[in-house]
Design a protein around this motif. Structure first.
Motif, PDB file in Angstrom:
ATOM      1  N   LYS A  63      30.154  41.074  45.152  1.00 54.76           N
ATOM      2  CA  LYS A  63      31.508  40.537  45.018  1.00 54.76           C
ATOM      3  C   LYS A  63      31.721  39.334  45.929  1.00 54.76           C
ATOM      4  CE  LYS A  63      33.564  44.843  43.509  1.00 54.76           C
ATOM      5  NZ  LYS A  63      34.380  45.993  43.852  1.00 54.76           N
ATOM      6  N   SER A  64      31.092  39.364  47.095  1.00 58.22           N
ATOM      7  CA  SER A  64      31.252  38.250  48.030  1.00 58.22           C
ATOM      8  C   SER A  64      30.535  36.990  47.540  1.00 58.22           C
ATOM      9  CB  SER A  64      30.734  38.632  49.415  1.00 58.22           C
ATOM     10  OG  SER A  64      29.329  38.845  49.380  1.00 58.22           O
TER      11      SER A  64
ATOM     12  N   GLN B 263      40.420  36.319  35.333  1.00 59.16           N
ATOM     13  CA  GLN B 263      40.325  36.139  33.887  1.00 59.16           C
ATOM     14  C   GLN B 263      38.934  36.512  33.378  1.00 59.16           C
ATOM     15  OE1 GLN B 263      41.526  31.997  33.952  1.00 59.16           O
ATOM     16  NE2 GLN B 263      43.428  32.492  32.855  1.00 59.16           N
ATOM     17  N   LEU B 264      37.910  36.112  34.103  1.00 60.22           N
ATOM     18  CA  LEU B 264      36.548  36.421  33.675  1.00 60.22           C
ATOM     19  C   LEU B 264      36.314  37.921  33.577  1.00 60.22           C
ATOM     20  CD1 LEU B 264      34.501  33.817  35.734  1.00 60.22           C
ATOM     21  CD2 LEU B 264      35.006  33.771  33.277  1.00 60.22           C
ATOM     22  N   LEU B 265      36.902  38.672  34.484  1.00 63.43           N
ATOM     23  CA  LEU B 265      36.671  40.111  34.525  1.00 63.43           C
ATOM     24  C   LEU B 265      37.695  40.914  33.729  1.00 63.43           C
ATOM     25  CD1 LEU B 265      35.705  40.417  38.302  1.00 63.43           C
ATOM     26  CD2 LEU B 265      34.179  40.197  36.328  1.00 63.43           C
ATOM     27  N   ASP B 266      38.754  40.258  33.268  1.00 62.41           N
ATOM     28  CA  ASP B 266      39.827  40.919  32.528  1.00 62.41           C
ATOM     29  C   ASP B 266      39.405  41.149  31.079  1.00 62.41           C
ATOM     30  OD1 ASP B 266      42.115  41.716  31.171  1.00 62.41           O
ATOM     31  OD2 ASP B 266      43.353  40.072  31.907  1.00 62.41           O
ATOM     32  N   LYS B 267      39.285  42.407  30.693  1.00 60.68           N
ATOM     33  CA  LYS B 267      38.819  42.743  29.347  1.00 60.68           C
ATOM     34  C   LYS B 267      39.780  42.281  28.258  1.00 60.68           C
ATOM     35  CE  LYS B 267      35.976  46.570  30.802  1.00 60.68           C
ATOM     36  NZ  LYS B 267      35.515  47.920  30.515  1.00 60.68           N
ATOM     37  N   GLN B 268      40.999  41.968  28.616  1.00 62.48           N
ATOM     38  CA  GLN B 268      41.987  41.523  27.631  1.00 62.48           C
ATOM     39  C   GLN B 268      42.059  39.997  27.506  1.00 62.48           C
ATOM     40  OE1 GLN B 268      43.331  43.955  25.803  1.00 62.48           O
ATOM     41  NE2 GLN B 268      42.114  45.307  27.094  1.00 62.48           N
ATOM     42  N   PHE B 269      41.426  39.284  28.431  1.00 59.13           N
ATOM     43  CA  PHE B 269      41.559  37.824  28.437  1.00 59.13           C
ATOM     44  C   PHE B 269      40.612  37.151  27.439  1.00 59.13           C
ATOM     45  CE2 PHE B 269      39.953  33.692  29.871  1.00 59.13           C
ATOM     46  CZ  PHE B 269      41.131  32.958  29.780  1.00 59.13           C
TER      47      PHE B 269
ATOM     48  N   HIS C 180      30.796  44.274  35.283  1.00 56.23           N
ATOM     49  CA  HIS C 180      31.527  45.334  35.994  1.00 56.23           C
ATOM     50  C   HIS C 180      30.555  46.388  36.536  1.00 56.23           C
ATOM     51  CE1 HIS C 180      35.766  44.318  35.476  1.00 56.23           C
ATOM     52  NE2 HIS C 180      35.484  43.930  34.246  1.00 56.23           N
ATOM     53  N   GLN C 181      29.589  46.785  35.729  1.00 53.34           N
ATOM     54  CA  GLN C 181      28.584  47.769  36.184  1.00 53.34           C
ATOM     55  C   GLN C 181      27.818  47.241  37.385  1.00 53.34           C
ATOM     56  OE1 GLN C 181      25.954  48.729  32.944  1.00 53.34           O
ATOM     57  NE2 GLN C 181      27.607  49.550  31.681  1.00 53.34           N
ATOM     58  N   ARG C 182      27.378  45.994  37.305  1.00 53.34           N
ATOM     59  CA  ARG C 182      26.586  45.405  38.392  1.00 53.34           C
ATOM     60  C   ARG C 182      27.416  45.332  39.667  1.00 53.34           C
ATOM     61  NH1 ARG C 182      22.669  46.311  40.014  1.00 53.34           N
ATOM     62  NH2 ARG C 182      21.995  46.461  37.880  1.00 53.34           N
ATOM     63  N   LEU C 183      28.675  44.930  39.564  1.00 54.28           N
ATOM     64  CA  LEU C 183      29.535  44.830  40.747  1.00 54.28           C
ATOM     65  C   LEU C 183      29.857  46.209  41.315  1.00 54.28           C
ATOM     66  CD1 LEU C 183      31.978  41.986  39.646  1.00 54.28           C
ATOM     67  CD2 LEU C 183      30.057  41.815  41.250  1.00 54.28           C
TER      68      LEU C 183
ATOM     69  N   GLU D  23      20.658  38.333  38.008  1.00 50.83           N
ATOM     70  CA  GLU D  23      21.193  39.062  36.853  1.00 50.83           C
ATOM     71  C   GLU D  23      22.681  38.774  36.685  1.00 50.83           C
ATOM     72  OE1 GLU D  23      22.096  43.448  35.031  1.00 50.83           O
ATOM     73  OE2 GLU D  23      20.759  43.346  36.760  1.00 50.83           O
ATOM     74  N   LEU D  24      23.428  38.792  37.794  1.00 48.74           N
ATOM     75  CA  LEU D  24      24.857  38.479  37.734  1.00 48.74           C
ATOM     76  C   LEU D  24      25.064  37.071  37.188  1.00 48.74           C
ATOM     77  CD1 LEU D  24      27.814  39.214  38.363  1.00 48.74           C
ATOM     78  CD2 LEU D  24      27.416  38.340  40.687  1.00 48.74           C
ATOM     79  N   GLU D  25      24.282  36.124  37.661  1.00 44.09           N
ATOM     80  CA  GLU D  25      24.413  34.744  37.200  1.00 44.09           C
ATOM     81  C   GLU D  25      24.100  34.635  35.707  1.00 44.09           C
ATOM     82  OE1 GLU D  25      22.673  30.269  38.089  1.00 44.09           O
ATOM     83  OE2 GLU D  25      22.301  31.852  39.550  1.00 44.09           O
TER      84      GLU D  25
END
Length: 157
Positions: free
Chosen positions: A106-107, A145-151, A96-99, A50-52
């Motif tokens: 995260k690892s 950057q991938l997780l940054d909502k502003q990027f 973000h929810q999944r993590l 799912e993450l992938e």
């Protein structure tokens, strides 16, 4: 094959319920260990898949944003990338929810980004009509950057 192991193949819900009862009762010797291990392994794989999938969609849309946004906005004045932005926002929220729910993922994030990027390039290429060679061979965005909502990457001209 034990009775519990047979139940696994006949009625998964009853099998799961029975194993939970055995665990609560501390009757570890009666557990269907082989199938429990299989299920736990599959759960982990499912979460990583799912993450992938989420990362693939996110990456593809970031690539489209960077490599095709300017072209489309120059061609069609009304194009503002709103649907792409919505997809990027949704995928980041789901990641973000999944993590948050499965911090152990995260690892695996770095390796999963690498795997997802290959599929993202193919998806972006299919959706834009741009050659896959037009995109970088390695992911140009770091995890922050991938997780940054502003990027959002700067559109290329």
């Amino acid at each position: 094959m034990t009775e519990l192991s047979q139940l696994y193949h006949k009625d998964y819900t009853a099998w799961a319920r029975r194993n939970a009862e055995l665990l609560r009762a501390g009757q570890f010797g009666d557990l269907d260990i082989e199938n429990l291990l299989e299920e736990l392994s599959d759960m982990s794989k499912s979460e990583q898949r799912e993450l992938e999938n989420r990362l693939t969609i996110l990456l593809a849309h970031l690539l489209k944003w960077e490599y095709q946004f300017q072209y489309l906005s120059d061609k069609w004045i009304e194009f503002d990338g709103r649907s792409w932005r919505s997809t990027i926002i949704e995928q980041r929220d789901r990641i973000h929810q999944r993590l948050r729910k499965s911090p152990g993922l995260k690892s695996l994030l770095t390796a999963t980004v690498i795997e997802a990027y290959v599929d993202a390039v193919e998806l972006a290429s299919d959706e834009t009509g741009l050659s896959a060679d037009r995109f970088p061979s390695q992911c140009p965005y770091d995890e922050a950057q991938l997780l940054d909502k502003q990027f959002y990457p700067e559109p290329r001209k």
